[in-house]
Design a protein around this motif. Structure first.
Motif, short mmCIF file in Angstrom:
data_model
loop_
_atom_site.label_atom_id
_atom_site.label_comp_id
_atom_site.label_asym_id
_atom_site.label_seq_id
_atom_site.Cartn_x
_atom_site.Cartn_y
_atom_site.Cartn_z
N ASN A 44 0.51 -1.39 0.25
CA ASN A 44 -0.08 0.08 -0.19
C ASN A 44 1.32 0.99 -0.09
O ASN A 44 0.35 2.47 0.03
CB ASN A 44 -1.07 -0.47 1.31
N GLY A 45 1.65 1.08 0.28
CA GLY A 45 2.72 2.37 -0.06
C GLY A 45 2.89 3.30 2.04
O GLY A 45 2.99 4.41 1.24
N ASP A 46 1.77 2.66 2.38
CA ASP A 46 2.12 2.97 3.42
C ASP A 46 3.05 3.08 4.76
O ASP A 46 3.37 2.03 5.11
CB ASP A 46 0.60 2.54 5.07
N MET A 47 4.01 4.49 4.60
CA MET A 47 4.57 4.83 5.43
C MET A 47 4.86 4.83 7.22
O MET A 47 4.80 4.36 7.65
CB MET A 47 5.82 6.05 5.73
N ASP A 48 3.35 4.92 7.58
CA ASP A 48 2.64 5.28 9.09
C ASP A 48 2.96 3.19 8.75
O ASP A 48 3.52 3.32 10.14
CB ASP A 48 1.22 5.72 9.16
N ALA A 49 2.11 2.75 8.59
CA ALA A 49 2.09 0.93 8.51
C ALA A 49 3.30 0.58 8.46
O ALA A 49 4.02 -0.10 9.77
CB ALA A 49 0.99 0.68 7.74
N MET A 50 4.88 0.76 8.19
CA MET A 50 6.09 0.37 7.47
C MET A 50 6.80 0.65 9.22
O MET A 50 7.56 0.29 8.92
CB MET A 50 6.11 1.12 6.81
N SER A 51 6.14 2.21 8.76
CA SER A 51 6.61 2.60 10.78
C SER A 51 6.31 1.63 11.57
O SER A 51 7.37 1.08 12.54
CB SER A 51 6.60 4.33 10.82
N ASP A 52 5.46 1.10 11.91
CA ASP A 52 4.98 1.07 13.19
C ASP A 52 5.26 -0.77 12.92
O ASP A 52 5.07 -1.48 14.21
CB ASP A 52 3.76 0.11 12.84
N VAL A 53 6.03 -1.47 11.91
CA VAL A 53 5.97 -2.74 11.44
C VAL A 53 7.07 -2.86 12.61
O VAL A 53 7.63 -3.82 12.84
CB VAL A 53 5.74 -3.19 10.23
N TRP A 54 8.12 -2.39 12.34
CA TRP A 54 9.69 -1.61 12.83
C TRP A 54 10.17 -1.26 14.27
O TRP A 54 9.35 -0.73 15.01
CB TRP A 54 10.94 -0.75 11.64
N ILE A 60 18.26 -1.95 13.92
CA ILE A 60 17.36 -2.38 12.65
C ILE A 60 17.58 -2.14 11.87
O ILE A 60 19.05 -1.52 10.97
CB ILE A 60 15.81 -1.83 12.61
N ARG A 61 18.00 -2.90 10.07
CA ARG A 61 19.04 -3.47 9.51
C ARG A 61 18.52 -4.04 7.84
O ARG A 61 17.08 -4.31 8.51
CB ARG A 61 19.87 -4.43 8.64
N CYS A 62 17.50 -3.01 7.10
CA CYS A 62 17.64 -3.39 6.22
C CYS A 62 18.49 -3.69 4.59
O CYS A 62 18.81 -2.72 4.20
CB CYS A 62 16.03 -1.92 5.52
N VAL A 63 18.32 -4.45 3.48
CA VAL A 63 18.81 -4.72 2.31
C VAL A 63 17.71 -4.60 1.23
O VAL A 63 16.96 -5.40 0.88
CB VAL A 63 19.44 -6.34 2.69
N HIS A 64 17.66 -3.44 0.47
CA HIS A 64 16.61 -3.47 -0.52
C HIS A 64 17.35 -4.42 -1.23
O HIS A 64 18.95 -4.28 -2.34
CB HIS A 64 16.21 -2.13 -0.92
N ARG A 82 11.75 6.49 -0.08
CA ARG A 82 12.73 6.48 -1.43
C ARG A 82 11.47 5.36 -2.01
O ARG A 82 11.17 5.29 -3.90
CB ARG A 82 13.94 6.07 -1.59
N TYR A 83 11.11 3.66 -1.71
CA TYR A 83 10.57 2.98 -2.08
C TYR A 83 9.11 3.32 -3.37
O TYR A 83 8.48 3.16 -3.47
CB TYR A 83 10.65 2.35 -1.18
N PHE A 84 8.61 3.96 -1.75
CA PHE A 84 7.74 4.41 -2.31
C PHE A 84 7.23 5.86 -3.00
O PHE A 84 6.90 7.57 -2.12
CB PHE A 84 6.46 5.24 -0.45
N PRO A 85 7.15 6.33 -3.69
CA PRO A 85 7.08 6.95 -5.08
C PRO A 85 5.43 8.53 -4.48
O PRO A 85 6.42 9.45 -4.33
CB PRO A 85 7.19 7.02 -6.00
N VAL A 86 5.05 7.83 -4.00
CA VAL A 86 3.51 8.80 -4.16
C VAL A 86 3.35 7.98 -3.28
O VAL A 86 3.45 6.69 -2.27
CB VAL A 86 2.62 8.58 -4.94
N SER A 87 2.91 8.96 -2.20
CA SER A 87 1.54 9.10 -0.84
C SER A 87 0.68 7.75 -1.12
O SER A 87 -0.06 8.60 -2.23
CB SER A 87 2.06 10.09 0.40
#
Length: 147
Positions: A44-54, A60-64, A82-87
């Motif tokens: 969904n490109g949902d930054m709030d939900a993504m933030s809640d997961v971490w 923490i670490r992420c390897v795209h 940067r991955y989510f181009p449009v909110s």
């Protein structure tokens, strides 16, 4: 609760094994819930939900795919922006990039859960992924995503 059962001289081994399996099953459901929330936030490109997961309290670490490792909460969240181009509003029924985990395998070691899966997108592309979660304040929080 389990410890008190072992102190009882009339311990029923079958009951104890059932209780242990129940705890493992509950933990796995919790990890699957967190895994589902991660892929829903991703799709969904949902930054709030993504933030809640971490995790907010563990390193923490992420390897795209094809990129260097990103370390630390601020850098990881910036990488997702940067991955989510449009909110995309969370209430929107459309997603910007549908990704579904398949062949999910979960191993739980105390407060740590390791999840491996195949990430498949709507175009038929797929990646091997590894997600690590840590149990924090009653929830499973992501500490590593690697695809």
């Amino acid at each position: 609760k389990l410890a008190s059962r072992t102190e009882d001289s009339d311990v029923d081994v079958d009951d104890l094994q059932t209780a242990i399996l129940d705890v493992k099953t509950a933990a796995e459901f919790g990890v699957r819930k967190s895994q589902s929330e991660f892929y829903e936030a991703f799709s969904n490109g949902d930054m709030d939900a993504m933030s809640d997961v971490w995790s907010e309290s563990s390193p923490i670490r992420c390897v795209h795919p094809g990129m260097a490792s990103v370390k630390g909460r601020k850098a990881v969240m910036e990488s997702w922006k940067r991955y989510f181009p449009v909110s995309v509003p969370p209430s929107s029924s459309s997603s910007f990039f549908t990704i579904e985990p398949e062949r999910v395998q979960i191993e739980i070691y105390g407060l740590i859960a390791i999840c491996s899966c195949i990430e498949r997108n709507e175009g038929g592309g797929q990646l091997e992924a590894l997600n690590v979660y840590r149990r924090e304040n009653g929830s499973w929080k992501m500490t590593l995503h690697q695809a």
